[in-house]
Design a protein around this motif. Structure first.
Motif, PDB file in Angstrom:
ATOM      1  N   LEU A 134      -2.557  45.404  67.005  1.00 45.55           N
ATOM      2  CA  LEU A 134      -3.037  46.085  66.043  1.00 45.55           C
ATOM      3  C   LEU A 134      -3.391  47.928  66.472  1.00 45.55           C
ATOM      4  N   PRO A 135      -3.573  48.053  67.409  1.00 39.44           N
ATOM      5  CA  PRO A 135      -3.587  49.427  67.768  1.00 39.44           C
ATOM      6  C   PRO A 135      -2.247  49.804  67.622  1.00 39.44           C
ATOM      7  N   ALA A 136      -1.096  49.623  68.285  1.00 39.18           N
ATOM      8  CA  ALA A 136       0.314  49.753  68.139  1.00 39.18           C
ATOM      9  C   ALA A 136       0.482  49.885  66.649  1.00 39.18           C
ATOM     10  N   LEU A 137       0.572  49.080  65.902  1.00 33.39           N
ATOM     11  CA  LEU A 137       0.733  49.102  64.422  1.00 33.39           C
ATOM     12  C   LEU A 137       0.237  50.079  63.599  1.00 33.39           C
ATOM     13  N   GLU A 138      -1.047  50.585  63.905  1.00 37.35           N
ATOM     14  CA  GLU A 138      -1.865  51.682  63.398  1.00 37.35           C
ATOM     15  C   GLU A 138      -1.297  53.001  63.555  1.00 37.35           C
ATOM     16  N   ARG A 139      -0.680  53.095  64.876  1.00 38.15           N
ATOM     17  CA  ARG A 139       0.123  54.308  65.371  1.00 38.15           C
ATOM     18  C   ARG A 139       1.561  54.389  64.616  1.00 38.15           C
ATOM     19  N   ILE A 140       2.171  53.253  64.152  1.00 39.47           N
ATOM     20  CA  ILE A 140       3.309  53.556  63.238  1.00 39.47           C
ATOM     21  C   ILE A 140       3.052  54.417  61.917  1.00 39.47           C
ATOM     22  N   GLU A 141       3.949  55.492  61.683  1.00 43.29           N
ATOM     23  CA  GLU A 141       3.774  56.519  60.783  1.00 43.29           C
ATOM     24  C   GLU A 141       3.227  55.769  59.391  1.00 43.29           C
ATOM     25  N   ALA A 142       4.259  54.875  58.874  1.00 41.37           N
ATOM     26  CA  ALA A 142       4.056  54.563  57.617  1.00 41.37           C
ATOM     27  C   ALA A 142       2.610  53.682  57.345  1.00 41.37           C
ATOM     28  N   VAL A 143       2.286  52.978  58.482  1.00 41.46           N
ATOM     29  CA  VAL A 143       0.873  52.357  58.218  1.00 41.46           C
ATOM     30  C   VAL A 143      -0.255  53.174  58.593  1.00 41.46           C
ATOM     31  N   ALA A 144      -0.048  54.261  59.398  1.00 42.38           N
ATOM     32  CA  ALA A 144      -1.153  55.297  59.522  1.00 42.38           C
ATOM     33  C   ALA A 144      -1.230  55.962  58.165  1.00 42.38           C
TER      34      ALA A 144
END
Length: 697
Positions: free
Chosen positions: A194-204
């Motif tokens: 979850l933390p890594a996903l939220e760091r991906i630009e489109a998701v952020a």
């Protein structure tokens, strides 16, 4: 000299390592203040900033499709530019339509007053010559004809640097082109934490804008998959993500994802303080489309039928011509225009360049294609092109170019599936009366000819294409997918001529054999053989007899299998098919080996291998090497058997042939067992078993 990003460090996003770049204070810098923070884009900011500070760089053009965030990126770069190096000014050109007004608008924004005795651009030049200025020119695409005026300003004002945003390149000698790509996306194949996903630009970006629409919104384990899928469905396009995220006030991520099958109607309702062209995604794309001439619009619409992109040959054929002549630059020029307008993306696949639309752009283009009444014609040209490719590939997969053809079909899988879906789901009336019941049009020798007559019907295309792809599906171990397409193609009843139906029945029976449904496979073979005998198609008769021999031998009826192979071999020698002769020799050799005649088996398999090596048929040579290894073991020649299995494994690994890999691993396991190396044997058998389970064999 440090980069602007280094001089203006960004504050980290709370609870994440994603950098959210702060808003630059406009002060006296003549920059509009963006309404919110730029999410991500650290690399782009650093790279373009470094470019602009090079003394040899005077013009950088940020290009990309509508909604990719060129303006926001330019503002961030300009806002972070070191004040000690240059003053900064911003000129928005979207409101004007006449290229002749560009110089006047620049002069107005810079406070240059016109002198009565000098042309305006001369007055502007005099005012700029002594100033270190970074001039941001936003939305140049619709006034790109003013590029010569910009070239004049750069030539006369040595301290002037221009940062432009445009959907098309300006094509000036001084230009440094910087394409702005969509935002980084999460992988389709592996879900990060979850933390890594939220760091991906489109998701952020989605999370930040969704939280603005609904303050209690947060990325959770329950909605993470839906949010990632939304970002992928929208190609990482910032405007599309922002418009989708704005719906979070009424839709959960899963509900939003479910409604994104048709993206454009949902992606509306942008903020009231943005340009009208950016309030809906359709408007953003239409802005670029309206800048094209009529010829380029026609091509753009027709390219929408491609799923997963196309190369230049395919684009030319579907546009209404034939595969591109190397000496003909017309198709190249038209494709270049669409790339320059950011409506196509250029991608490299091996030694071939491919061109692909973002899916949101493709949806717009399909709508225009339907409105123009050109959808059916474009889909037919698309189908005929890929039918020709598949039928050429079917033969090539038995020759020295197997590897390159496998890779090409891998790249074109989405297009092949799109054609199959169009063809096999056609209503019975879609035969168009273009085929007779007794003859199938021969495929073109040198390439598809969309206007040739008689043309294949949709049902006929479905039968022929599904049958032609059988060997590819078999080599890639996509048995269930192939069976599904062939079942659907054959469900069309009388669609297509008898020989196409006989071939499709044979190919489906082969897949059912691999999948273990022997009774159905035998019934399908018998139906295929009956059609071929009735129409006197000798090669089809030989092919089906060979396949029936394999099925009989696989069930332990070696005598029946041998008789079928011998009958097939007679027919194949009569019609003079060396590829088929070699296949049947292999099958006959393996069968007589199972009956205990190892000497004859060695001779038959040796003949087959020599012929396959002469033909360059790598795959079947690998299978024959495996079968020779089996004979060698039965004759007590252990080392010969090991070498033959190892050779078979090497070739199958090169081809990515899962069936062949499993066979060879099994053979090497037998060698290890004979040698007493039980752990090695168990490991080899385990690998082979895992592969077979994975393939559903």
């Amino acid at each position: 000299m440090p980069t602007p990003a280094a001089q203006s460090p960004a504050a980290p996003d709370e609870g994440s390592n994603m950098r959210v770049l702060p808003l630059a204070a406009p002060e006296a810098r003549r920059l509009p203040l963006p309404p919110n923070s730029l999410v991500g884009r650290e690399r782009e900011v650093d790279e373009v900033s470094a470019l602009l500070m090079r003394p040899d760089v005077r013009l950088v053009t940020l290009t990309g499709p509508g909604g990719v965030g060129k303006t926001r990126l330019a503002l961030r770069i300009a806002g972070g530019f070191p004040p000690a190096l240059a003053e900064v000014a911003f000129v928005g050109l979207a409101p004007i339509a006449d290229p002749a007004l560009v110089v006047a608008v620049i002069a107005q924004e810079l406070g240059t007053t016109e002198s009565g005795d000098l042309p305006l651009r001369e007055t502007l030049v005099r005012g700029l010559r002594g100033r270190n200025l970074l001039l941001v020119l936003d939305n140049l695409e619709h006034v790109a004809a003013a590029a010569s005026e910009l070239a004049f300003l750069l030539a006369e004002c040595p301290r002037l640097t221009i940062l432009a945003t445009s959907r098309i390149r300006l094509r000036l000698q001084a230009e440094h082109h910087y394409p702005v790509a969509p935002l980084a996306l999460p992988s389709r194949h592996r879900m990060p934490s979850l933390p890594a996903l939220e760091r991906i630009e489109a998701v952020a970006l989605f999370v930040r804008r969704a939280a603005a629409a609904r303050p209690d919104f947060a990325l959770t384990k329950d909605n993470a998959h839906a949010v990632a899928a939304i970002c992928r469905r929208l190609d990482g396009l910032p405007l599309a993500i922002e418009l989708a995220a704005a719906r979070s006030n009424v839709l959960s991520p899963q509900a939003l994802l479910d409604r994104l099958t048709n993206r454009l109607p949902l992606l509306t309702g942008g903020a009231g303080d943005v340009p009208i062209r950016q309030r809906t995604l359709r408007d953003a794309i239409a802005w670029s489309y309206d800048l094209l001439d009529a010829t380029s619009r026609d091509l753009f619409r027709r390219l929408a039928v491609f799923a997963g992109g196309c190369d230049l040959d395919a684009a030319s054929a579907v546009a209404g011509g034939t595969p591109a002549d190397p000496g003909d630059t017309a198709a190249i020029d038209q494709i270049s225009t669409l790339v320059d307008h950011s409506l196509l993306r250029q991608e490299s696949t091996g030694d071939r360049l491919r061109f692909r639309m973002l899916e949101t752009v493709r949806e717009f283009a399909l709508g225009e294609l339907v409105a123009a009444g050109d959808l059916d014609a474009a889909q037919r040209r698309h189908a005929v092109y890929y039918l020709d490719m598949a039928e050429r590939a079917e033969a090539a997969l038995l020759g020295p170019d197997q590897v390159s053809w496998l890779e090409r079909l891998d790249v074109e899988s989405d297009n092949l599936r799109a054609v199959l879906a169009w063809a096999v789901d056609a209503p019975p009336s879609a035969t168009d009366g273009l085929e007779t019941a007794d003859a199938e049009p021969a495929p073109p020798a040198t390439g598809p000819s969309p206007d040739a007559s008689p043309a294949p019907s949709r049902g006929g295309i479905g039968l022929r294409l599904a049958a032609a792809l059988w060997r590819y599906w078999d080599m890639r171990a996509r048995l269930t997918e192939g069976k599904g397409w062939l079942d659907r193609a054959l469900a069309g009843g009388a669609a297509g001529p008898p020989d196409a139906r006989a071939k499709a029945l044979n190919r489906l029976a082969n897949l059912e054999t691999d999948l273990g449904d022997y009774p159905r496979a035998w019934a399908l073979f018998e139906e295929s053989l009956a059609i071929s005998r009735r129409t006197n198609r000798m090669e089809s008769i030989a092919d089906t007899l060979n396949s029936m021999g394999l099925l009989a031998a696989m069930q332990g009826d070696f005598a029946r299998g041998r008789r079928l192979f011998e009958e097939s071999l007679i027919v194949r020698r009569t019609v003079g098919n060396p590829v088929g002769i070699a296949m049947t020799l292999t099958n006959l050799g393996s069968t007589v080996n199972a009956e205990g005649d190892h000497v004859r088996a060695w001779d038959l398999l040796g003949q087959a291998l020599a012929l396959q090596q002469e033909l360059g048929d790598l795959r079947h040579a690998a299978y024959t090497s495996h079968d020779l290894g089996e004979v060698a073991l039965d004759r007590g020649q252990i080392e010969d058997g090991r070498a033959l299995f190892a050779s078979s494994l090497d070739t199958c690994l090169e081809l990515g042939d899962s069936f062949g890999i499993a066979y060879a691993l099994h053979g090497l396991g037998r060698v290890a067992l004979v040698r007493g190396a039980t752990p090695e044997a168990a490991a080899r058998f385990g690998e082979a078993l895992a592969l077979r389970r994975e393939m559903g064999d």
